[in-house]
Design a protein around this motif. Structure first.
Motif, PDB file in Angstrom:
ATOM      1  N   HIS A 505       0.832  -1.204   0.000  1.00 55.57           N
ATOM      2  CA  HIS A 505       0.000   0.000   0.000  1.00 55.57           C
ATOM      3  C   HIS A 505       0.871   1.262   0.000  1.00 55.57           C
ATOM      4  O   HIS A 505       0.592   2.226  -0.738  1.00 55.57           O
ATOM      5  N   VAL A 506       1.924   1.259   0.809  1.00 56.29           N
ATOM      6  CA  VAL A 506       2.807   2.423   0.880  1.00 56.29           C
ATOM      7  C   VAL A 506       3.512   2.642  -0.453  1.00 56.29           C
ATOM      8  O   VAL A 506       3.571   3.769  -0.976  1.00 56.29           O
ATOM      9  N   LEU A 507       4.044   1.555  -1.031  1.00 54.92           N
ATOM     10  CA  LEU A 507       4.746   1.677  -2.309  1.00 54.92           C
ATOM     11  C   LEU A 507       3.818   2.161  -3.414  1.00 54.92           C
ATOM     12  O   LEU A 507       4.201   2.998  -4.237  1.00 54.92           O
ATOM     13  N   GLU A 508       2.594   1.637  -3.430  1.00 54.88           N
ATOM     14  CA  GLU A 508       1.643   2.049  -4.465  1.00 54.88           C
ATOM     15  C   GLU A 508       1.297   3.524  -4.338  1.00 54.88           C
ATOM     16  O   GLU A 508       1.003   4.194  -5.342  1.00 54.88           O
ATOM     17  N   PRO A 513       3.886   2.844 -10.819  1.00 50.80           N
ATOM     18  CA  PRO A 513       4.358   1.624 -11.492  1.00 50.80           C
ATOM     19  C   PRO A 513       5.160   1.979 -12.738  1.00 50.80           C
ATOM     20  O   PRO A 513       4.859   2.972 -13.417  1.00 50.80           O
ATOM     21  N   PRO A 514       6.191   1.199 -13.053  1.00 52.91           N
ATOM     22  CA  PRO A 514       6.960   1.475 -14.274  1.00 52.91           C
ATOM     23  C   PRO A 514       6.100   1.322 -15.520  1.00 52.91           C
ATOM     24  O   PRO A 514       5.138   0.552 -15.524  1.00 52.91           O
ATOM     25  N   TYR A 521       1.447  -3.764  -9.320  1.00 48.16           N
ATOM     26  CA  TYR A 521       0.851  -3.828  -7.984  1.00 48.16           C
ATOM     27  C   TYR A 521      -0.323  -4.807  -7.910  1.00 48.16           C
ATOM     28  O   TYR A 521      -0.420  -5.575  -6.935  1.00 48.16           O
ATOM     29  N   PRO A 522      -1.237  -4.842  -8.881  1.00 50.54           N
ATOM     30  CA  PRO A 522      -2.257  -5.894  -8.855  1.00 50.54           C
ATOM     31  C   PRO A 522      -1.672  -7.297  -8.902  1.00 50.54           C
ATOM     32  O   PRO A 522      -2.174  -8.210  -8.244  1.00 50.54           O
ATOM     33  N   VAL A 523      -0.597  -7.479  -9.665  1.00 50.68           N
ATOM     34  CA  VAL A 523       0.022  -8.804  -9.756  1.00 50.68           C
ATOM     35  C   VAL A 523       0.656  -9.182  -8.422  1.00 50.68           C
ATOM     36  O   VAL A 523       0.528 -10.332  -7.956  1.00 50.68           O
TER      37      VAL A 523
END
Length: 627
Positions: A505-508, A513-514, A521-523
C-alpha cells in the motif's frame, strides 16, 4: 442443539498440555479482548441483555448505510458504467418486457445473466421504484441515471434485501448452531458475522446483492442442523436460483444429504433420498416455470442457461487471487492452451479440489450408519429421520473446502467470488477463542480477502470505507494484526502477510508503477493473496479428516463409535434409556449428551463441530487439545 454441553451437564474441561493450550487465566484474558465482548458484557451488567440483539442489528444497518453514502461500481464512467447500472437496468427490463425476452434483450448492454430468482426480485424492486418515480426505470431512456434520489432508492433495496433475508439467517444460525452457548457469546458472534468487512464493502459499497444468496445458503445449513432437510433443500435451491455462485457449495450440501441417507440405512435412506430429489426438482421447476412447457417450448430453457454459464468469456478477465492468475505470471495459460482445453482442465482441478471433502463426508456417513446399525436392530429402534446426520460437524469444513476449490481453480472467477468461501470460514471464526488457530486463520483470510479486492474498491472510490471497516471489524472481534500473542507459526505467518500488505500500500502510494509493468501492484497483490487462500483450502481438508476421525467415521471398525447416532435433546434414546457408548479410546461414558460426538468424549465449540482433537474422559473431566 449442536453448540456445547448444557450447563447442567457440562463437565469441567481440562485443557491438555500442549504448545497451543491456554491456562484458565490466559483464556480469560484472551476473551476479555475485543470491543464486542466488552460492550456485551457491559450491557448485561446494566440489565439490558434483551436489547443487545436489536441494537447489534441497528448498529450494523447504520454501518451499511454509511458505506452506501460513498460511490459505487461504475459511477460516472460511461458508456457501460458498472454493476450498479447492471442491477438497475435489470429492474427496468423486467418491468417493461415479457418474461421470455428477459434473457435475450440487448445483450450487449448488461444482458441479464443471473438465474430467475434474481430477475423476479429485480422485477419487484423495479415495480416499487417505478411507482415512486417512473423516470428511474424508463426502458432505454434511463441508462446511466445517477440522480441522488435514484441512488438512495437503489441503496435502500440492498439494505432491504439484507434485512429481510441475510440478517434473519444469521440470527437463525447463531441460535441453532450455538444455542447452548452463553447469550453474550452468541451476541458477539452475531456482531462478528453482521459486520464481515468484505461482504459489506461489496454489497453496500461496490453494489451487489450477495447477502441474498448467502442468506439463503445459511438458512439451508441451519435447517439441516434442525433436522428439516426438505426445507433446507428448498432454501439451497433458492440460493442457486438467485446466483449461480451458490454452486460452489453444492458438492458439500449434496454430500451431506447423501451421507445422511447412507447413515439411515437402505429403507429410510432411500425414502429420504427420493423426497429430497422430488423437492429439489419441484423447486427448480417453479423457478424456471416461465421457460418450461406448457408456457414455452422446452428449448426455451437454453435462453437462461446460456446466459447463466458464460464459458465464452475466457479463463479470467481481471487480476484475481486464484491459481490461474497467480500461475499465469509464469505459464501464460491463454497462449498455449485454447478455451475448450482450459475449461476441461479447470473443471478437473476444481473437482479434484473438493473431492476429499465429498469422499470423507460420504464414507463417514456410511461408517457411522453401519456402526449404529447393530444397536438399532437389537433394540428395534427406528432411526429418526427428523434429526441431523451424525456427519453434521463436517459440514462447515466441507463448505469451505468446496467453495475455496471453486474459487482457486474454476473457470471465469471474479475477485468478488472470495465472499463465497469467506462465509463458512467466518462462521468457524465467530465462536472460536481468540488464540485458537481457527480464529487467527479466519481473521487473516478475511483481512487478506479485503486486500485482494483493493484495486476493485479503489476504482470504485471506496478507499476510505476499505480502511475504516477493516479497522472497525478487527477492533470489534479483538484481533490486533500487528501483535504476536504466542510466537506460533501462524502468528509469524500473519505478521509477515500483514507487513507485506502495508508495504505494498505504501509503495503504491508513493512509487508509480513502471511504464513497462503497469499492472505490477495488482500482480503482487495476487501473488501474496493466493498462497493464503491455498493454505486455507489445505487446512480445511486437514480439519475434515481430523473431525471425521474424531467422530469415528475413519479408522478401523473397532474404533468406530458404537451408538445410535443421534439421541434426543435430553440425552435419552427413544426407549427412555440414557446413552451408553464406547469412545474411540475405549472409555465408557453415560453423560447423557445430546449429540454423538459430545457423548464420545469430544469437545465441541462454536458451530457444534469438533474443534479439538480426540479426547479422553477421566475423573469426570474432559481433556482436550485446541486445534
Amino acid at each position: 442443539m449442536f453448540a456445547t454441553i448444557p450447563e447442567a451437564e457440562k463437565p469441567r474441561l481440562t485443557v491438555a498440555a500442549s504448545s497451543q493450550s491456554l491456562s484458565a487465566e490466559d483464556h480469560k484474558n484472551t476473551e476479555d479482548t475485543g470491543m464486542a465482548r466488552r460492550w456485551t458484557r457491559w450491557m448485561h451488567k446494566q440489565g439490558l441483555r434483551h436489547r443487545v440483539v436489536s441494537l447489534v442489528i441497528l448498529f450494523a444497518a447504520l454501518v451499511k448505510w454509511c458505506i452506501g453514502l460513498g460511490s459505487y461500481s461504475g459511477q460516472g464512467t460511461p458508456p457501460m458504467f458498472g454493476d450498479y447500472e447492471a442491477q438497475r437496468h435489470w429492474m427496468e427490463l423486467t418491468i417493461h418486457l415479457p418474461i421470455r425476452e428477459w434473457y435475450t434483450y440487448d445483450l450487449k448492454y448488461w444482458g441479464l445473466d443471473y438465474p430467475p430468482l434474481t430477475a423476479y426480485i429485480s422485477w419487484l424492486c423495479g415495480i416499487i421504484g417505478a411507482w415512486v418515480d417512473p423516470s428511474w426505470f424508463a426502458l432505454d431512456h434511463s441508462r446511466g441515471i445517477e440522480t441522488p434520489a435514484s441512488k438512495i432508492y437503489m441503496r435502500a433495496t440492498v439494505l432491504a434485501c439484507d434485512t429481510l433475508i441475510y440478517v434473519p439467517a444469521i440470527v437463525f444460525f447463531v441460535q441453532s448452531w450455538q444455542g447452548n452457548r452463553s447469550s453474550k457469546t452468541q451476541q458477539v458472534a452475531l456482531l462478528t458475522l453482521l459486520l464481515q468487512p468484505g461482504l459489506l464493502l461489496i454489497d453496500f459499497g461496490h453494489f451487489q446483492y450477495n447477502t441474498v444468496m448467502l442468506g439463503l445458503t445459511l438458512t439451508s445449513v441451519s435447517c439441516f442442523a434442525a433436522g428439516h432437510d426438505l426445507l433446507g433443500a428448498v432454501a439451497f435451491v433458492m440460493s442457486l436460483g438467485f446466483k449461480q455462485m451458490a454452486l460452489y457449495y453444492a458438492p458439500a450440501i449434496g454430500s451431506y444429504l447423501l451421507a445422511k441417507c447412507l447413515s439411515l440405512g437402505a429403507r429410510q435412506g432411500a425414502q429420504l433420498f427420493f423426497q429430497l430429489a422430488a423437492t429439489t426438482v419441484a423447486t427448480f421447476a417453479l423457478l424456471f416455470l416461465p421457460w418450461l412447457p406448457p408456457f414455452a417450448p422446452l428449448s426455451a430453457m437454453l435462453e437462461p442457461i446460456g446466459r447463466i454459464f458464460p464459458f465464452q468469456r475466457g479463463l479470467f478477465e481481471d487480476k484475481v487471487a486464484n491459481f490461474w492468475c497467480a500461475s499465469n505470471v509464469v505459464l501464460k495459460w491463454r497462449i498455449w492452451m485454447n478455451a475448450p482445453a482450459l475449461i476441461k482442465l479447470s473443471a478437473g482441478l476444481t473437482a479434484a479440489g473438493f473431492l476429499p471433502a465429498v469422499v470423507v463426508m460420504l464414507y463417514c456417513g456410511y461408517r457411522l450408519g453401519v456402526a449404529s446399525q447393530t444397536a438399532q436392530d437389537l433394540k428395534e429402534i427406528p432411526k429418526p429421520t427428523s434429526r441431523p446426520a451424525p456427519v453434521l460437524p463436517l459440514l462447515p469444513y466441507a463448505l469451505l473446502t468446496s467453495s475455496m476449490s471453486f474459487f482457486l481453480f474454476s473457470f471465469q472467477v471474479h475477485e468478488k467470488t472470495i465472499l463465497v468461501p469467506l462465509l463458512p470460514l467466518t462462521l468457524l471464526l465467530s465462536g472460536a477463542s481468540n488464540n485458537s488457530f481457527s480464529f487467527k486463520l479466519g481473521a487473516l483470510v478475511n483481512n487478506v480477502a479485503v486486500f485482494s479486492m483493493w484495486h476493485l474498491l479503489k476504482r470504485d472510490g471506496l478507499a476510505l470505507q476499505y480502511l475504516a471497516l477493516l479497522i472497525l471489524w478487527n477492533r470489534i472481534i479483538g484481533h490486533n494484526p500487528l501483535r504476536i500473542r504466542q510466537k506460533s507459526l501462524m502468528d509469524y505467518l500473519s505478521i509477515t502477510v500483514y507487513g507485506i500488505c502495508i508495504l505494498l500500500h505504501v509503495l503504491e502510494t508513493i512509487v508509480p508503477p513502471p511504464s513497462h509493468l503497469p499492472d505490477i501492484y495488482p500482480v503482487l497483490n495476487v501473488l501474496l493473496s493466493t498462497p493464503v487462500f491455498g493454505i486455507t483450502w489445505l487446512w480445511s481438508i486437514k480439519r475434515t479428516v481430523e473431525v471425521s476421525w474424531g467422530l469415528g467415521g475413519l479408522g478401523s471398525s473397532s474404533k468406530a463409535i458404537s451408538m445410535p447416532p443421534l439421541p434426543g435433546a435430553d440425552g435419552l434414546l427413544p426407549n427412555g434409556n440414557p446413552v451408553k457408548l464406547t469412545t474411540p479410546e475405549g472409555v465408557t461414558s453415560s453423560l447423557g449428551l445430546s449429540v454423538g460426538e459430545r457423548a464420545a468424549g469430544l469437545r465441541t465449540r462454536s458451530l457444534g463441530h469438533v474443534q479439538g482433537k480426540k479426547s479422553s474422559l477421566r475423573s469426570g473431566s474432559v481433556s482436550t487439545e485446541f486445534d
